[in-house]
Design a protein around this motif. Structure first.
Motif, short mmCIF file in Angstrom:
data_model
loop_
_atom_site.label_atom_id
_atom_site.label_comp_id
_atom_site.label_asym_id
_atom_site.label_seq_id
_atom_site.Cartn_x
_atom_site.Cartn_y
_atom_site.Cartn_z
N GLY A 202 6.37 -9.63 -1.23
CA GLY A 202 5.18 -9.82 -0.68
C GLY A 202 4.56 -8.58 -0.09
N ARG A 203 3.31 -8.45 -0.28
CA ARG A 203 2.69 -7.16 0.43
C ARG A 203 1.41 -7.86 0.89
N ARG A 204 1.04 -7.00 2.25
CA ARG A 204 -0.05 -7.11 2.77
C ARG A 204 -1.13 -6.14 3.13
N TRP A 205 -2.32 -5.94 2.84
CA TRP A 205 -3.08 -4.72 3.08
C TRP A 205 -3.90 -5.16 4.23
N VAL A 206 -3.75 -4.70 5.30
CA VAL A 206 -4.68 -5.16 6.35
C VAL A 206 -6.00 -4.41 6.40
N LYS A 207 -7.18 -4.92 6.41
CA LYS A 207 -8.53 -4.20 6.27
C LYS A 207 -8.99 -3.68 7.59
N GLU A 208 -9.20 -2.50 7.87
CA GLU A 208 -9.86 -1.60 8.89
C GLU A 208 -11.24 -1.17 8.48
N GLU A 209 -12.12 -1.60 9.17
CA GLU A 209 -13.55 -1.26 8.77
C GLU A 209 -13.97 -0.26 9.82
N ASP A 210 -14.63 1.03 9.38
CA ASP A 210 -14.97 1.98 10.37
C ASP A 210 -16.44 1.74 10.87
N PHE A 211 -16.54 1.73 12.02
CA PHE A 211 -17.68 1.13 12.85
C PHE A 211 -19.01 1.96 12.47
#
Length: 743
Positions: A202-211
């Motif tokens: 398993g792999r997870r890709w955490v989403k980070e949004e630029d403000f």
């Protein structure tokens, strides 16, 4: 005036009177027929609105054409309007074609880069995102999408195949083929879990949004998964990336808590047979699993009562497919229904909440290897083993209703056990409508019971005294005053009950309870004291005027109980009777409850019962009571033995009409209760009635929707209940009249 003129005048008068009698007869008859006609029109209009709920599902063939691809379909889908279809072949060919004639609109080749497709997973029907597990250990993510435009005023739907995370595949297992794959794409993270050599990766890709730029970047991290003691045949990720379902070919399962990285539950899905299909219902809470022996089961996660803070995968329902196992299983996009097709091409349509088989039909297209249902559940597309595609129009407007769903306990998603629930709407699109009439019918009877419990004794006893014992002069003032109460709008009574009476009762609970003790005792003590006074003093008050003496007594007792409420509460209930009821007795307390409804609705019902009962008692011929008194009976014996039996048909009619008023009351119940559809006989809990439910929700429903028609069905139930009660009341009244009519 001569005798002939007198006869002529009398004859003209008789003719004119006959004309007036005829007009009156015709008018009264027309009025009665009009009332009956109006009732019949209401009855048939309600039937007209609810009959579509019980129409059976049907399916009919539309088009049939040959696909251009030689590879079997991995996935079929349709866009919102069911005009364009999408087909993904096992070799990576993606095709969009017009459903009406089969013309190819566009095609594309997935960038597999020499790898083979070994597994397929759909994130959800709503997102249209799917993942392909490849032979080189990578996962390719794609999405079929549709753009709608209106050039020259005409609608144009343009299909497109997109790659939401780029056309580069995600590496999950270096060099090892992905036998199974599962995908979950949320607002916070993308998770992919695959199976290689019987092991979970398993792999997870955490989403980070630029403000500032709103650009989303992915931060990769590993997902730790426990070792398995079964060989996975299917893996699925639940909503919120909380649960991982691992299913084996023999029906064994392991439920894995992803945040805790532990196996929470294990067991078998079937008593016999092998796993053939596994899909999520709408929302991802319920898991549908099909065996090759013709059984489809619905399972979802519930709390394990035997283990504190534990969970288990619970079997909820089972649907039997008569002619063998399910070859293809698809779920509806916006409802809790699903379609199953067996190896011979026989289609079965089910709805889970109502636990119904809605349709069983042979499609007559041979063995089917792929199937899709449109987002609106009005079309079905199938592909047979010969590569032919066939579309069918499906008519299934209202599958949610059944006798079980309306009146029995139903095990709804995320509930720990079966229950009676009314909850017709929610804020999310994955909601499971709950249309149980049981709590509404219970609330209707509960409100009517407490209202009649307060109104019936007061109204009947008041009617008896007013008609039989009260002085005529006082009666002429009292009866119109009580009947004037009926002119008060119920919305005003509900407003006062909700905003003044409910807080007053909550604040003065000891006073309310003490009134039931001190008021009867006070009246009895006053009556005894009055009887001990000298007759010369008592004779100053004429017969029939004695109720006026009780007015100051009642006011004094009420004011005294209210003043003593706080001292009683401090002395016996620790300063808070509401908390004492909840914590020490275990009786929950809601400010707007059945006691408030009983008092307010009883106040509204009393004039109706009083007026009819008083007229019935007062209309008893005087010679009956005079004869009884002449034979030596006391006034009380005459009342009990002669007057009340003779007036009993009218008294019974008064009670039934009052009960009908209480059952159909809307505004008081709507404003004076918590309006919560619960089944609790506790007088300190609220309720929701059928009438109030219709008033609350009819303005929010979509016309001709299932919810809309269910509300009309509730009105029909209320109509039939009132009709049945009135019929029984009329039968009883006629028997009472026949029994006591010869007195």
């Amino acid at each position: 005036m001569s005798q002939s003129e007198v006869r002529a005048t009398a004859s003209a008068y008789r003719k004119w009177r006959q004309v007036k009698d005829g007009i009156a007869t015709a008018t009264i008859t027309a009025g009665g027929v009009g009332v009956l006609l109006a009732i019949l029109l209401i009855f048939f209009y309600l039937l007209y609105e609810i009959m579509p709920l019980f129409q059976p599902a049907s399916i009919e063939s539309e088009t049939q054409f040959q696909t251009n691809s030689i590879a079997p379909a991995l996935y079929l889908a349709m866009e919102e309007q069911a005009e364009i279809s999408f087909r993904l072949g096992g070799n990576g060919d993606a095709e969009f074609f017009r459903l009406s004639d089969g013309n190819l609109l566009s095609e594309a080749k997935l960038p597999l880069k020499g790898a083979d497709i070994l597994s397929f997973a759909l994130e959800s029907e709503e997102s249209r995102i799917f993942a392909l597990g490849l032979s080189d250990g990578k996962v390719l993510i794609a999405k079929h999408d549709y753009r709608t435009s209106y050039p020259d005023g005409e609608r144009l739907i343009t299909p497109v195949l997109r790659f939401p995370y780029g056309d580069k595949a995600f590496l999950l297992s270096a060099g090892r083929p992905l036998e199974q794959v599962a995908i979950s794409d949320s607002d916070d993270a993308l998770m992919i879990i695959g199976v290689t050599d019987g092991q979970l990766l398993g792999r997870r890709w955490v989403k980070e949004e630029d403000f500032l730029s709103e650009e989303v970047t992915l931060s990769e991290e590993d997902v730790s998964l426990p070792d398995l003691d079964i060989i996975p045949s299917r893996v699925l990720i639940g909503p919120g990336q909380q649960w991982l379902y691992v299913l084996a070919a023999d029906g064994g399962f392991r439920l894995i808590d992803l945040p805790e990285q532990t196996i929470t539950d294990r067991g078998y899905l079937f008593d016999s047979g092998k796993l053939s299909q596994a899909r999520f219902l709408l929302g991802g809470i319920s898991l549908l699993v099909a065996s090759d022996h013709g059984a489809v089961g619905q399972w979802f996660v519930v709390r394990d009562k035997e283990r504190e803070s534990g969970y288990k995968l619970q079997p909820v329902r089972q649907f039997d497919i008569p002619d063998g196992g399910s070859a293809v299983l698809v779920t509806e996009h916006r409802r809790k229904g699903f379609v199953s097709v067996d190896d011979q091409g026989r289609l079965d349509l089910f709805y889970t909440t109502s636990h119904r088989r809605l349709l069983s039909e042979d499609l007559d297209v041979g063995a089917i290897r792929a199937m899709a249902i449109s987002p609106r559940a009005d079309k079905i597309l199938v592909e047979n083993s010969e590569g032919e595609l066939a579309s069918f129009a499906l008519h299934n407007e209202h599958p949610e209703l059944s006798w079980t769903a309306l009146w029995s306990k139903v095990w709804y998603e995320s509930y720990p056990e079966p229950d009676y629930v009314w909850q017709s709407s929610a804020s999310n699109n994955d909601f499971e409508p709950k249309y149980s009439f049981a709590p509404l019918a219970f609330g209707t009877l509960k409100a009517a019971f407490y209202a009649m419990l307060i109104a019936a004794p007061l109204a009947i006893c008041g009617a008896i005294y007013t008609a039989y014992f009260m002085a005529p002069a006082l009666r002429r003032k009292t009866k119109p005053l009580i009947e004037l109460m009926e002119a008060l709008p119920t919305v005003i009574l509900g407003f006062l009950a909700g905003l003044w009476l409910a807080p007053f009762i909550e604040k003065n609970l000891p006073a309310i309870f003490s009134l039931f003790v001190f008021l009867p005792v006070g009246i009895l003590v006053f009556a005894w004291s009055w009887s001990q006074l000298p007759s010369s003093f008592r004779s100053r008050v004429p017969d029939g005027w004695h109720p006026l003496l009780l007015v100051p007594l009642v006011l004094a007792v009420v004011l005294g109980c209210v003043e003593l409420s706080a001292p009683i509460e401090r002395a016996f209930f620790g300063g808070d009777m509401r908390a004492w009821l909840t914590n020490d007795i275990g009786v929950s307390f809601d400010q707007r409850n059945a006691l408030v409804v009983g008092i307010a609705m009883g106040f509204a019902v009393i004039p109706t019962i009083f007026s009819i009962a008083e007229d019935a008692i007062f209309s008893v011929p005087k010679h009956l009571s005079y004869g009884s008194l002449a034979l030596g009976a006391t006034p009380w014996q005459s009342l009990v033995g002669v007057v009340i039996p003779t007036a009993s048909p009218g008294i019974f009619s008064a009670l039934m009409i009052g009960m009908g008023r209480a059952v159909g009351e809307t505004m008081i119940v709507l404003m004076a209760t918590g309006n919560t559809p619960i089944m609790d006989a506790n007088i300190f809990e609220g309720m929701r009635t059928l009438a109030a439910n219709i008033a609350v929700e009819i303005g929010e429903t979509e016309v001709d929707s299932s919810h809309y028609r269910v509300l009309f069905l509730a009105a029909f139930v209320l109509f039939m209940f009132t009709f049945a009660v009135n019929t029984v009341a009329e039968i009883v009244r006629q028997r009472l009249r026949m029994r006591y009519g010869n007195l």
